[in-house]
Design a protein around this motif. Structure first.
Motif, PDB file in Angstrom:
ATOM      1  N   GLY A 130       0.828  -1.292  -0.009  1.00 52.55           N
ATOM      2  CA  GLY A 130      -0.204   0.067  -0.140  1.00 52.55           C
ATOM      3  C   GLY A 130       0.773   1.184   0.040  1.00 52.55           C
ATOM      4  O   GLY A 130       1.442   1.439   0.967  1.00 52.55           O
ATOM      5  N   CYS A 131       0.848   1.815  -0.955  1.00 52.16           N
ATOM      6  CA  CYS A 131       1.605   3.305  -1.248  1.00 52.16           C
ATOM      7  C   CYS A 131       0.784   4.127  -2.465  1.00 52.16           C
ATOM      8  O   CYS A 131       0.318   3.516  -3.281  1.00 52.16           O
ATOM      9  CB  CYS A 131       2.834   3.345  -1.213  1.00 52.16           C
ATOM     10  N   ARG A 132       1.261   5.245  -2.356  1.00 48.66           N
ATOM     11  CA  ARG A 132       0.671   5.987  -3.644  1.00 48.66           C
ATOM     12  C   ARG A 132       1.455   5.647  -4.868  1.00 48.66           C
ATOM     13  O   ARG A 132       2.772   4.916  -4.856  1.00 48.66           O
ATOM     14  CB  ARG A 132       1.003   7.700  -3.372  1.00 48.66           C
ATOM     15  N   ARG A 133       0.996   5.654  -5.932  1.00 48.92           N
ATOM     16  CA  ARG A 133       1.668   5.123  -7.234  1.00 48.92           C
ATOM     17  C   ARG A 133       2.832   5.960  -7.556  1.00 48.92           C
ATOM     18  O   ARG A 133       3.916   5.531  -7.931  1.00 48.92           O
ATOM     19  CB  ARG A 133       0.598   5.210  -8.263  1.00 48.92           C
ATOM     20  N   THR A 134       2.710   7.266  -7.245  1.00 52.89           N
ATOM     21  CA  THR A 134       4.038   8.339  -7.373  1.00 52.89           C
ATOM     22  C   THR A 134       4.962   7.491  -6.438  1.00 52.89           C
ATOM     23  O   THR A 134       6.339   7.827  -7.045  1.00 52.89           O
ATOM     24  CB  THR A 134       3.654   9.542  -6.845  1.00 52.89           C
ATOM     25  N   THR A 135       4.719   7.125  -5.260  1.00 56.50           N
ATOM     26  CA  THR A 135       5.855   6.715  -4.436  1.00 56.50           C
ATOM     27  C   THR A 135       6.636   5.424  -5.153  1.00 56.50           C
ATOM     28  O   THR A 135       7.581   5.523  -4.994  1.00 56.50           O
ATOM     29  CB  THR A 135       5.124   6.630  -3.051  1.00 56.50           C
ATOM     30  N   LEU A 136       5.408   4.735  -5.489  1.00 55.32           N
ATOM     31  CA  LEU A 136       6.095   3.560  -6.005  1.00 55.32           C
ATOM     32  C   LEU A 136       7.026   3.631  -7.334  1.00 55.32           C
ATOM     33  O   LEU A 136       7.982   2.919  -7.333  1.00 55.32           O
ATOM     34  CB  LEU A 136       4.995   2.363  -6.447  1.00 55.32           C
ATOM     35  N   GLU A 137       6.549   4.526  -8.106  1.00 53.00           N
ATOM     36  CA  GLU A 137       7.034   4.574  -9.469  1.00 53.00           C
ATOM     37  C   GLU A 137       8.543   5.444  -9.072  1.00 53.00           C
ATOM     38  O   GLU A 137       9.639   5.123  -9.671  1.00 53.00           O
ATOM     39  CB  GLU A 137       6.198   5.453 -10.494  1.00 53.00           C
ATOM     40  N   TRP A 138       8.516   6.329  -8.106  1.00 47.39           N
ATOM     41  CA  TRP A 138       9.758   7.283  -7.919  1.00 47.39           C
ATOM     42  C   TRP A 138      10.727   6.363  -7.270  1.00 47.39           C
ATOM     43  O   TRP A 138      11.671   6.308  -7.941  1.00 47.39           O
ATOM     44  CB  TRP A 138       9.298   8.252  -6.843  1.00 47.39           C
ATOM     45  N   VAL A 139      10.226   5.267  -6.198  1.00 55.25           N
ATOM     46  CA  VAL A 139      11.293   4.525  -5.853  1.00 55.25           C
ATOM     47  C   VAL A 139      12.089   3.603  -6.830  1.00 55.25           C
ATOM     48  O   VAL A 139      13.185   3.420  -6.869  1.00 55.25           O
ATOM     49  CB  VAL A 139      10.744   3.871  -4.531  1.00 55.25           C
ATOM     50  N   ILE A 140      11.059   2.769  -7.628  1.00 57.16           N
ATOM     51  CA  ILE A 140      11.411   1.893  -8.500  1.00 57.16           C
ATOM     52  C   ILE A 140      12.585   2.687  -9.634  1.00 57.16           C
ATOM     53  O   ILE A 140      13.632   2.220 -10.008  1.00 57.16           O
ATOM     54  CB  ILE A 140      10.222   1.245  -9.302  1.00 57.16           C
ATOM     55  N   ARG A 141      11.946   3.824  -9.981  1.00 56.79           N
ATOM     56  CA  ARG A 141      12.595   4.651 -10.916  1.00 56.79           C
ATOM     57  C   ARG A 141      14.167   4.750 -10.390  1.00 56.79           C
ATOM     58  O   ARG A 141      15.286   4.567 -11.200  1.00 56.79           O
ATOM     59  CB  ARG A 141      12.005   5.895 -11.273  1.00 56.79           C
ATOM     60  N   ARG A 142      14.377   5.347  -9.396  1.00 56.23           N
ATOM     61  CA  ARG A 142      15.539   5.561  -8.853  1.00 56.23           C
ATOM     62  C   ARG A 142      16.479   4.411  -8.734  1.00 56.23           C
ATOM     63  O   ARG A 142      17.810   4.385  -9.114  1.00 56.23           O
ATOM     64  CB  ARG A 142      15.479   6.172  -7.391  1.00 56.23           C
ATOM     65  N   TYR A 143      15.756   3.210  -8.361  1.00 55.94           N
ATOM     66  CA  TYR A 143      16.639   2.081  -7.985  1.00 55.94           C
ATOM     67  C   TYR A 143      17.199   1.591  -9.493  1.00 55.94           C
ATOM     68  O   TYR A 143      18.071   1.006  -9.758  1.00 55.94           O
ATOM     69  CB  TYR A 143      15.896   1.099  -7.437  1.00 55.94           C
ATOM     70  N   VAL A 144      15.971   1.638 -10.486  1.00 55.53           N
ATOM     71  CA  VAL A 144      16.447   0.961 -11.753  1.00 55.53           C
ATOM     72  C   VAL A 144      17.485   1.972 -12.723  1.00 55.53           C
ATOM     73  O   VAL A 144      18.459   1.350 -13.078  1.00 55.53           O
ATOM     74  CB  VAL A 144      15.134   0.595 -12.794  1.00 55.53           C
ATOM     75  N   LEU A 145      17.134   3.131 -12.526  1.00 52.51           N
ATOM     76  CA  LEU A 145      18.258   4.034 -13.488  1.00 52.51           C
ATOM     77  C   LEU A 145      19.492   4.303 -12.590  1.00 52.51           C
ATOM     78  O   LEU A 145      20.464   4.668 -13.219  1.00 52.51           O
ATOM     79  CB  LEU A 145      17.572   5.518 -13.612  1.00 52.51           C
ATOM     80  N   ALA A 146      19.570   3.699 -11.598  1.00 50.43           N
ATOM     81  CA  ALA A 146      21.183   3.552 -11.024  1.00 50.43           C
ATOM     82  C   ALA A 146      21.848   2.238 -11.372  1.00 50.43           C
ATOM     83  O   ALA A 146      23.074   2.235 -11.057  1.00 50.43           O
ATOM     84  CB  ALA A 146      21.061   3.626  -9.458  1.00 50.43           C
ATOM     85  N   ARG A 147      21.158   1.469 -11.966  1.00 53.12           N
ATOM     86  CA  ARG A 147      21.891   0.254 -12.666  1.00 53.12           C
ATOM     87  C   ARG A 147      22.916   0.780 -13.565  1.00 53.12           C
ATOM     88  O   ARG A 147      22.522   1.659 -14.405  1.00 53.12           O
ATOM     89  CB  ARG A 147      21.224  -0.736 -13.109  1.00 53.12           C
ATOM     90  N   PRO A 148      24.157  -0.028 -13.592  1.00 56.17           N
ATOM     91  CA  PRO A 148      25.122   0.548 -14.618  1.00 56.17           C
ATOM     92  C   PRO A 148      24.798   0.406 -15.966  1.00 56.17           C
ATOM     93  O   PRO A 148      25.084   1.386 -16.822  1.00 56.17           O
ATOM     94  CB  PRO A 148      26.215  -0.075 -14.188  1.00 56.17           C
ATOM     95  N   ASN A 149      24.050  -0.553 -16.431  1.00 60.78           N
ATOM     96  CA  ASN A 149      23.631  -0.649 -17.900  1.00 60.78           C
ATOM     97  C   ASN A 149      22.407  -0.210 -18.163  1.00 60.78           C
ATOM     98  O   ASN A 149      21.649  -0.850 -19.231  1.00 60.78           O
ATOM     99  CB  ASN A 149      23.794  -2.143 -18.446  1.00 60.78           C
ATOM    100  N   VAL A 150      21.812   0.725 -17.400  1.00 63.81           N
ATOM    101  CA  VAL A 150      20.545   1.357 -17.789  1.00 63.81           C
ATOM    102  C   VAL A 150      20.919   2.868 -17.934  1.00 63.81           C
ATOM    103  O   VAL A 150      21.117   3.521 -17.020  1.00 63.81           O
ATOM    104  CB  VAL A 150      19.498   1.051 -16.919  1.00 63.81           C
ATOM    105  N   THR A 151      20.218   3.534 -18.933  1.00 62.48           N
ATOM    106  CA  THR A 151      20.189   4.854 -19.360  1.00 62.48           C
ATOM    107  C   THR A 151      19.006   5.390 -19.500  1.00 62.48           C
ATOM    108  O   THR A 151      18.039   4.794 -20.230  1.00 62.48           O
ATOM    109  CB  THR A 151      21.156   5.405 -20.284  1.00 62.48           C
TER     110      THR A 151
END
Ligand SMILES: Cc1cc2nc3c(=O)[nH]c(=O)nc-3n(C[C@H](O)[C@H](O)[C@H](O)COP(=O)(O)OP(=O)(O)OC[C@H]3O[C@@H](n4cnc5c(N)ncnc54)[C@H](O)[C@@H]3O)c2cc1C
Length: 503
Positions: A130-151
């Motif tokens: 349970g969380c706001r969609r903006t929270t879920l997306e913001w956290v996943i986004r930061r996590y995924v875009l920090a991966r070395p092979n994702v731009t």
């Protein structure tokens, strides 16, 4: 269907391949995560600007998300998604929880009329986030875009495919516009995760490909959502037997506990009741919310205050469809090297909360198929299609069936024919009652709602069928004790709304 795999050199390993992903929503992020894990180099193209916010909670107030207008509607994230994160990406699940997402154990709040519910192995899977969609997306986004092979390429709009002619055509990249300049980005493979507005059918037509099979049906409802924050010192109310979600035909409601002391209420109105459009007005929304006993305790001004965009205090959304588009036909994939995932391929009524879980499942299906078949994109497409038919389409069909039934009831049409009459009776007087009082049927329902079992798997189990049948046969008088609390009087509620001063 011709399932012949194409010959080498297509079957080169997938690691090192260069993938372009259209759309940085939930499915685009899920695809970037799953593909980068398998060693691909991933570039995500997103037309919306980046969020300029330092915290997940700020994202709700400030992130402009024109490309995914639903982000400020209530969301819940099903057990299937939470378990996938728990099993494959525990650090991401931890990051979500640290940002305020809550693990809500569904069996902790059964209907009050439930008797004999005891813990069983597997219950630990029945947990939603349970969380706001903006929270879920913001956290996943930061996590995924920090991966070395994702731009990420922000502010980039994809306008078409780059292809080599053939039957089927081979996708070799994407045509994009960025700062008014158009250019082509080359790719080994392309993922379309551009959501409900996907232009893939048009892009394929421009490339001379066969058209996708498409089925569309309206969901028959309009969504009205308002967000609130608990006042300092206030606590969330107990449900005390009032369901957290209920369908009273003319009005459906759901309460969504979320992060950072926020929650949201969604009222969904059937298109059969156009007078319910009044719910877009915040004062009318409050009248209806306060008339629903379960919701009234949450929105009580002594407990919580509305939050969100003052210009749009109630978010309203129509045009909610169930749509399936298949990018593989009896001759095989419509284009080689193009994979259409998430809402772009399967869109269902948001009431069932399946979209984000489905996006992750679809992305995993693609990544696993690429791992198995390497760069043999024909075999990959056939594999993903088979997986989607197995793991996703049963839920699409369930949405259609449930929506058709809800529309039939809203329009007061009687079921046609003996078979339909018996099926309706079984679902209304058997399953519909048993989910409120029988632990076996309730658990099967919760597993199905969380996408842990398909409806066919959950409800074809003999003991589930027999318990539902027994509940149906014991009769309406005995079952009255399991009924939902009665709805408010519709005419009185609407009269109160009609008496509001004109705006
Ligand atoms: C009212 C409502 C409530 C919902 N509630 C729930 C819920 O409770 N739980 C749940 O799991 N799901 C829910 N859903 C469904 C869920 O929101 C979607 O399934 C999910 O967002 C799909 O993710 P996606 O990444 O496929 O598409 P989207 O999230 O729509 O993302 C698509 C992205 O692609 C970008 N894009 C589009 N075209 C282009 C282009 N040409 N070039 C570049 N970028 C492009 C867009 O800007 C956007 O960022 C709800 C949906 C609605 C409408």
């Amino acid at each position: 269907m011709d399932t012949r795999a194409s010959a080498a050199p297509a079957a080169l390993p997938i690691a090192g391949a260069n993938a372009l992903v259209v759309g940085c929503g939930i499915t685009g992020l899920a695809a970037a995560l799953a593909l980068s894990e398998r060693g691909l180099r991933v570039t995500v193209l997103e037309r919306d600007a980046e969020p300029a916010t330092a915290t997940a909670s700020d994202a709700f107030d400030h992130w402009k998300r024109k490309g995914a207008a639903q982000v400020r509607h209530s969301h819940v994230f099903l057990g299937r998604l939470r378990n996938l994160l728990r099993d494959r990406h525990p650090e991401l699940l931890r990051a979500l929880i640290d940002a305020g997402a809550r693990e809500l154990r569904m069996l902790d709040t059964p209907p009050q009329t439930m008797r004999g519910l005891v813990a069983e192995p597997g219950d630990d899977d029945l947990v939603i986030l349970g969380c706001r969609r903006t929270t879920l997306e913001w956290v996943i986004r930061r996590y995924v875009l920090a991966r070395p092979n994702v731009t990420l390429l922000g502010g980039a709009t994809v306008v078409g495919l780059a292809t080599e002619p053939g039957d089927p055509p081979r996708v070799t990249g994407l045509r994009i516009t960025q700062q008014d300049a158009e250019r082509v980005l080359p790719a080994d493979l392309v993922v379309d995760a551009s959501g409900r507005q996907s232009q893939a059918p048009k892009w394929l037509a421009e490339a001379g490909a066969r058209p996708p099979e498409e089925k569309t049906e309206p969901s028959g409802i309009v969504y009205y959502t308002r967000f609130y924050r608990l006042l300092p010192g206030a606590e969330e109310p107990k449900l005390d037997g009032h369901p957290g979600a209920a369908d009273y035909n003319w009005i459906k409601y759901a309460i969504f506990p979320a992060d950072d002391r926020t929650f949201s209420i969604t009222l969904a109105a059937s298109l059969a009741f156009p007078e319910m459009k009044v719910l877009a007005r915040p004062d009318a929304f409050e009248i209806v919310a306060s008339a629903l006993p379960a919701v009234a305790r949450w929105v009580d001004p002594a407990r919580a205050e509305p939050i969100g965009d003052p210009a749009h205090p109630v978010q309203a959304m129509g045009g909610l469809i169930n749509r399936l588009r298949r990018y593989v036909d009896e001759r095989g994939p419509l284009a080689l090297g193009l994979f259409v995932l998430g809402d772009a391929a399967y869109c269902t009524n948001p009431l069932y909360g399946r979209g984000c879980a489905q996006g992750f499942v679809h992305a995993e299906l693609l990544a696993a198929a690429l791992e198995r078949h390497g760069r043999d994109y024909r075999a990959v497409a056939l594999d993903v299609d088979a997986g989607a038919r197995r793991d996703i389409e049963p839920f699409y069909r369930a949405s259609l069936a449930a929506d058709r039934e809800a529309q039939r009831k809203a329009e007061r049409r009687v079921p046609r024919g003996l078979r339909a009459t018996l099926a309706t009776r079984f679902f209304e007087d058997g399953v519909g009652v048993a989910v409120r009082c029988d632990p076996v049927v309730y658990r099967a329902f919760v597993r199905m709602m969380n996408m842990l079992e398909t409806p066919e798997q959950a409800f074809s189990e003999p003991r589930v069928l027999l318990r539902a049948l027994w509940v149906m046969l014991r009769g309406k008088r005995r079952n009255a004790a399991c009924a939902l609390p009665p709805p408010p009087d519709r005419d009185a509620v609407l009269a109160a709304c009609a008496a509001l001063p004109a705006r």
